[in-house]
Design an enzyme around this catalytic site. Structure first.
Site, mmCIF file in Angstrom:
data_model
loop_
_atom_site.group_PDB
_atom_site.id
_atom_site.type_symbol
_atom_site.label_atom_id
_atom_site.label_comp_id
_atom_site.label_asym_id
_atom_site.label_seq_id
_atom_site.Cartn_x
_atom_site.Cartn_y
_atom_site.Cartn_z
ATOM 1 N N CYS A 1 15.742 -11.752 -14.268
ATOM 2 C CA CYS A 1 15.758 -13.020 -14.993
ATOM 3 C C CYS A 1 14.799 -14.054 -14.408
ATOM 4 C CB CYS A 1 17.178 -13.560 -15.095
ATOM 5 S SG CYS A 1 17.331 -14.753 -16.442
ATOM 6 N N HIS B 1 21.379 -9.261 -16.453
ATOM 7 C CA HIS B 1 22.299 -9.614 -15.367
ATOM 8 C C HIS B 1 23.551 -8.771 -15.531
ATOM 9 C CE1 HIS B 1 20.455 -13.482 -14.206
ATOM 10 N NE2 HIS B 1 20.313 -13.753 -15.482
HETATM 11 N N1 GLN Z 1 15.844 -20.518 -15.477
HETATM 12 C C1 GLN Z 1 15.467 -19.387 -16.257
HETATM 13 C C2 GLN Z 1 15.655 -19.565 -17.757
HETATM 14 O O1 GLN Z 1 16.594 -20.188 -18.209
HETATM 15 C C3 GLN Z 1 16.180 -18.173 -15.758
HETATM 16 C C4 GLN Z 1 17.673 -18.276 -15.874
HETATM 17 C C5 GLN Z 1 18.390 -17.138 -15.234
HETATM 18 O O2 GLN Z 1 17.968 -16.582 -14.212
HETATM 19 N N2 GLN Z 1 19.513 -16.786 -15.829
HETATM 20 O O3 GLN Z 1 14.862 -19.061 -18.510
#
Ligand code: GLN
Length: 255
Positions: free
Chosen positions: A107, A209
């Site tokens: 992510c 995730h």
């Molecule tokens: N901050 C990033 C986004 O929202 C990644 C978020 C995350 O790792 N869940 O795109």
């Protein structure tokens, strides 16, 4: 999180040396569980395992680790880590990728593998390990259970990775870059199109995730084998619980 050094006697002379990048800052949705899963699957096979945390300001040795791991994070934490990655760790990670170490980024970590992450007026630097860029648009966050179909070297036929995605960023792959998989259910890299993640050799980025590896133990084994080397012969484990976790994640995604 495992102890920084967790030396199991190694029956096969194998050892997995993991570098956990920013384990405190980049650990959204319990992404740290991915490290625990790696640790357990090595321990059960008497493969030595050690994990070295690398936080803000820490230099890393590209030769000293077989697998580098970077989880996801909130935008604020991600920006802190992005600057540090670009200024302190970029060269070492390029050297690690060049010697075929495994780099797994989830992510927010996936977004930082690319050139840039555009957050409104701000352009957050990536480390440019793969040809992609991410834009945090005005649109809704892309949230939900997801399943993708992947084909990986050394494994016959397509396999399924199942997990959960929650990202505001839309990630665009450059023309020569290959996705990790094809979206069966869920949004994927951009919410429009059917590609998810990126894979170039042993460099893997994904939005999944969940954490990713406890829901897809077969993929953890693929990563361990790639990290240890071609001679790694991983004995099968009694994976009833792992299969049940995988099946539940697939059901949640609707396949
Ligand atoms: N901050 C990033 C986004 O929202 C990644 C978020 C995350 O790792 N869940 O795109």
């Amino acid at each position: 999180m495992p102890d920084p050094v967790y030396p199991h006697a190694s029956r096969f002379g194998h050892r997995l040396r993991v570098c956990a990048l920013y384990p405190d800052l980049m650990n959204i949705y319990a992404d740290r569980g991915n490290l625990l899963l790696l640790e357990r699957r090595c321990a059960w096979r008497s493969i030595g395992f050690e994990v070295t945390p690398a936080g803000l300001g820490d230099t890393i040795d590209p030769e000293a680790h077989d697998l580098f791991y970077l989880g996801g994070g909130q935008d604020r934490d991600q920006v802190l880590c992005a600057r540090d990655l670009a200024e302190v760790k970029r060269e070492a990670l390029h050297a690690a990728a060049a010697r075929d170490a495994v780099i797994l980024a989830v992510c927010g970590g996936f977004q930082l593998l690319g050139h840039t992450y555009r957050l409104g007026a701000e352009e957050v630097p990536g480390i440019g390990l793969v040809d992609l860029h991410t834009v945090r648009g005005e649109g809704e966050r892309l949230i939900g259970n997801i399943a993708i179909e992947v084909r990986l070297p050394g494994l016959e036929g397509p396999r399924v990775l199942a997990g959960f995605e929650n990202h505001g960023g839309r990630t665009h792959l450059g023309p020569g870059e290959r996705a990790l998989g094809r979206v069966l259910r869920g949004h994927g890299n951009t919410g429009a199109g059917d590609v998810e993640g990126v894979r170039r050799g042993n460099v893997v980025g994904t939005y999944l995730h969940g954490p990713l590896l406890p829901k897809n133990a077969w993929f953890a084994d693929w990563l361990i084998a790639r990290a240890i080397g071609p001679h790694a012969d991983l004995p099968a484990l009694p994976d009833d619980l792992e299969h049940a976790a995988h099946a539940a994640a697939r059901r949640a995604a609707g396949i």
